[in-house]
Motif scaffolding. Structure first.
Motif, PDB file in Angstrom:
ATOM      1  N   ASP A  69      -5.097  25.530   2.013  1.00 54.22           N
ATOM      2  CA  ASP A  69      -4.047  25.600   3.026  1.00 54.22           C
ATOM      3  C   ASP A  69      -4.598  25.873   4.422  1.00 54.22           C
ATOM      4  OD1 ASP A  69      -1.912  25.342   1.125  1.00 54.22           O
ATOM      5  OD2 ASP A  69      -2.213  27.457   0.594  1.00 54.22           O
ATOM      6  N   ALA A  70      -5.883  26.098   4.570  1.00 57.22           N
ATOM      7  CA  ALA A  70      -6.436  26.596   5.834  1.00 57.22           C
ATOM      8  C   ALA A  70      -6.141  25.675   7.010  1.00 57.22           C
ATOM      9  CB  ALA A  70      -7.940  26.821   5.695  1.00 57.22           C
ATOM     10  N   ALA A  71      -6.300  24.367   6.842  1.00 58.61           N
ATOM     11  CA  ALA A  71      -6.081  23.439   7.958  1.00 58.61           C
ATOM     12  C   ALA A  71      -4.624  23.429   8.392  1.00 58.61           C
ATOM     13  CB  ALA A  71      -6.547  22.045   7.573  1.00 58.61           C
ATOM     14  N   GLN A  72      -3.704  23.419   7.429  1.00 61.65           N
ATOM     15  CA  GLN A  72      -2.281  23.448   7.778  1.00 61.65           C
ATOM     16  C   GLN A  72      -1.895  24.761   8.437  1.00 61.65           C
ATOM     17  OE1 GLN A  72       1.312  21.856   6.097  1.00 61.65           O
ATOM     18  NE2 GLN A  72       0.178  21.393   4.218  1.00 61.65           N
ATOM     19  N   LEU A  73      -2.420  25.860   7.959  1.00 62.23           N
ATOM     20  CA  LEU A  73      -2.130  27.154   8.573  1.00 62.23           C
ATOM     21  C   LEU A  73      -2.611  27.183  10.020  1.00 62.23           C
ATOM     22  CD1 LEU A  73      -3.015  29.446   5.554  1.00 62.23           C
ATOM     23  CD2 LEU A  73      -0.794  29.363   6.697  1.00 62.23           C
ATOM     24  N   ALA A  74      -3.788  26.624  10.283  1.00 64.39           N
ATOM     25  CA  ALA A  74      -4.297  26.574  11.649  1.00 64.39           C
ATOM     26  C   ALA A  74      -3.392  25.735  12.541  1.00 64.39           C
ATOM     27  CB  ALA A  74      -5.719  26.016  11.651  1.00 64.39           C
ATOM     28  N   ALA A  75      -2.868  24.642  12.012  1.00 67.57           N
ATOM     29  CA  ALA A  75      -1.974  23.789  12.797  1.00 67.57           C
ATOM     30  C   ALA A  75      -0.678  24.518  13.143  1.00 67.57           C
ATOM     31  CB  ALA A  75      -1.682  22.501  12.031  1.00 67.57           C
ATOM     32  N   VAL A  76      -0.127  25.252  12.179  1.00 73.12           N
ATOM     33  CA  VAL A  76       1.095  26.018  12.440  1.00 73.12           C
ATOM     34  C   VAL A  76       0.814  27.137  13.438  1.00 73.12           C
ATOM     35  CG1 VAL A  76       2.843  27.512  11.410  1.00 73.12           C
ATOM     36  CG2 VAL A  76       2.114  25.453  10.216  1.00 73.12           C
ATOM     37  N   ALA A  77      -0.317  27.799  13.291  1.00 75.07           N
ATOM     38  CA  ALA A  77      -0.668  28.887  14.206  1.00 75.07           C
ATOM     39  C   ALA A  77      -0.811  28.388  15.638  1.00 75.07           C
ATOM     40  CB  ALA A  77      -1.958  29.554  13.743  1.00 75.07           C
ATOM     41  N   ALA A  78      -1.347  27.183  15.811  1.00 76.36           N
ATOM     42  CA  ALA A  78      -1.499  26.625  17.149  1.00 76.36           C
ATOM     43  C   ALA A  78      -0.154  26.382  17.817  1.00 76.36           C
ATOM     44  CB  ALA A  78      -2.298  25.320  17.080  1.00 76.36           C
ATOM     45  N   PHE A 115      -9.083  30.919   9.045  1.00 72.43           N
ATOM     46  CA  PHE A 115      -8.117  31.073   7.958  1.00 72.43           C
ATOM     47  C   PHE A 115      -8.811  31.091   6.604  1.00 72.43           C
ATOM     48  CE2 PHE A 115      -4.733  30.104  10.992  1.00 72.43           C
ATOM     49  CZ  PHE A 115      -3.770  30.996  10.564  1.00 72.43           C
ATOM     50  N   THR A 116      -9.833  30.284   6.437  1.00 74.52           N
ATOM     51  CA  THR A 116     -10.601  30.320   5.186  1.00 74.52           C
ATOM     52  C   THR A 116     -11.179  31.714   4.961  1.00 74.52           C
ATOM     53  OG1 THR A 116     -11.158  27.967   5.304  1.00 74.52           O
ATOM     54  CG2 THR A 116     -12.592  29.367   3.975  1.00 74.52           C
ATOM     55  N   ILE A 162       3.624  23.464   5.430  1.00 75.60           N
ATOM     56  CA  ILE A 162       3.686  24.899   5.703  1.00 75.60           C
ATOM     57  C   ILE A 162       4.440  25.095   7.016  1.00 75.60           C
ATOM     58  CG2 ILE A 162       2.344  26.972   6.252  1.00 75.60           C
ATOM     59  CD1 ILE A 162       0.148  25.873   4.418  1.00 75.60           C
ATOM     60  N   ARG A 163       5.484  25.947   6.979  1.00 80.51           N
ATOM     61  CA  ARG A 163       6.325  26.144   8.161  1.00 80.51           C
ATOM     62  C   ARG A 163       6.335  27.603   8.615  1.00 80.51           C
ATOM     63  NH1 ARG A 163       5.593  22.090  10.086  1.00 80.51           N
ATOM     64  NH2 ARG A 163       7.466  21.824  11.337  1.00 80.51           N
ATOM     65  N   GLY A 164       5.515  28.438   8.011  1.00 83.28           N
ATOM     66  CA  GLY A 164       5.411  29.823   8.436  1.00 83.28           C
ATOM     67  C   GLY A 164       4.404  30.550   7.562  1.00 83.28           C
ATOM     68  N   TRP A 165       4.015  31.753   8.008  1.00 87.04           N
ATOM     69  CA  TRP A 165       3.023  32.503   7.230  1.00 87.04           C
ATOM     70  C   TRP A 165       3.021  33.958   7.664  1.00 87.04           C
ATOM     71  CZ3 TRP A 165      -1.658  34.323   9.630  1.00 87.04           C
ATOM     72  CH2 TRP A 165      -1.794  33.942  10.976  1.00 87.04           C
ATOM     73  N   SER A 166       2.521  34.796   6.789  1.00 89.72           N
ATOM     74  CA  SER A 166       2.318  36.211   7.098  1.00 89.72           C
ATOM     75  C   SER A 166       1.015  36.649   6.460  1.00 89.72           C
ATOM     76  CB  SER A 166       3.483  37.062   6.579  1.00 89.72           C
ATOM     77  OG  SER A 166       3.544  37.037   5.162  1.00 89.72           O
ATOM     78  N   MET A 167       0.467  37.753   6.970  1.00 87.78           N
ATOM     79  CA  MET A 167      -0.780  38.266   6.407  1.00 87.78           C
ATOM     80  C   MET A 167      -0.703  39.783   6.278  1.00 87.78           C
ATOM     81  SD  MET A 167      -4.754  37.504   7.417  1.00 87.78           S
ATOM     82  CE  MET A 167      -4.854  38.362   8.995  1.00 87.78           C
ATOM     83  N   VAL A 168      -0.975  40.270   5.084  1.00 86.49           N
ATOM     84  CA  VAL A 168      -1.009  41.695   4.767  1.00 86.49           C
ATOM     85  C   VAL A 168      -2.462  42.111   4.589  1.00 86.49           C
ATOM     86  CG1 VAL A 168      -0.469  43.359   2.953  1.00 86.49           C
ATOM     87  CG2 VAL A 168       1.294  41.790   3.765  1.00 86.49           C
TER      88      VAL A 168
END
Length: 215
Positions: free
Chosen positions: A44-53, A82-83, A102-108
């Protein structure tokens, strides 16, 4: 700690960041797929980076320099970063998915804070950090952010630690309303470096259920 939840009901229109948040296309009128919340993997790392941008710039104050925002995205929110986050043993990322997007994310994060301002402000220890929380604007008004927050707090509570904290930019009124609605209270302030200057953040925390002394 694997999680999964499906959401298809409207609830609120939250936005915000913990140490970062974005703009994008508004909701489409067509019927949409339900969203699911799952644990992120390296794939998911590439998609997460795109959403974060897309989402990070929305968390920044209006006078933030575009070059500072771009540098932060390139260095802290890249696919490679992200990796590393996903592979870190004390980090868990959750993805908000609509179909294969991927349309959102969170990190704990289970590592304990070392920032003196954070340590002085928190009243609960040990604690979990809600390090990042973002939802793409095209999910606003659908209940997706509220569902992601519920699942994120469940994940944090599953650690067995008694509290959770986050930092949010003091100018991000929408995020502050959202976090307050979900049980966080303001306990102090800290600084967040963006480029060559420091932004002012509020520190928020809440007690987690299931820990000794917590209802």
């Amino acid at each position: 700690m694997s999680t999964d939840e499906t959401v298809d009901r409207p609830l609120d229109r939250p936005r915000g960041r913990t140490d970062d948040a974005g703009t994008g296309p508004g909701p489409e009128p067509a019927t949409r797929m339900p969203v699911a919340i799952t644990t992120a993997t390296v794939a998911d790392a590439a998609q997460l980076a795109a959403v974060a941008a897309v989402t990070f710039p929305l968390a920044c104050p209006a006078d933030s320099l575009p070059e500072d925002i771009a540098r932060h995205i390139a260095t802290q929110l890249s696919a490679e970063r992200f990796t590393a986050y996903i592979e870190a043993p004390q980090h868990t990322l959750l993805c908000l998915r609509e179909g294969d997007r991927i349309r959102g994310w969170s990190m704990v994060v289970l590592e304990q804070p070392t920032d003196p301002d954070v340590l002085a402000a928190l009243s609960i220890s040990p604690t979990v950090e809600l390090s990042k929380f973002y939802v793409h604007p095209d999910q606003h008004g659908r209940g997706a952010a509220a569902a992601l927050m519920r699942r994120t707090l469940e994940l944090a509570a599953g650690s067995g630690l008694p509290g959770v904290w986050l930092g949010v930019n003091q100018e991000n009124a929408r995020a502050l309303r959202f976090y307050t609605k979900h049980g966080f209270r303001r306990v102090g302030t800290k600084r967040f470096r963006l480029g060559d200057r420091f932004e002012d953040d509020f520190i928020l925390e809440q007690a987690l259920p299931g820990a000794p002394g917590n209802a």
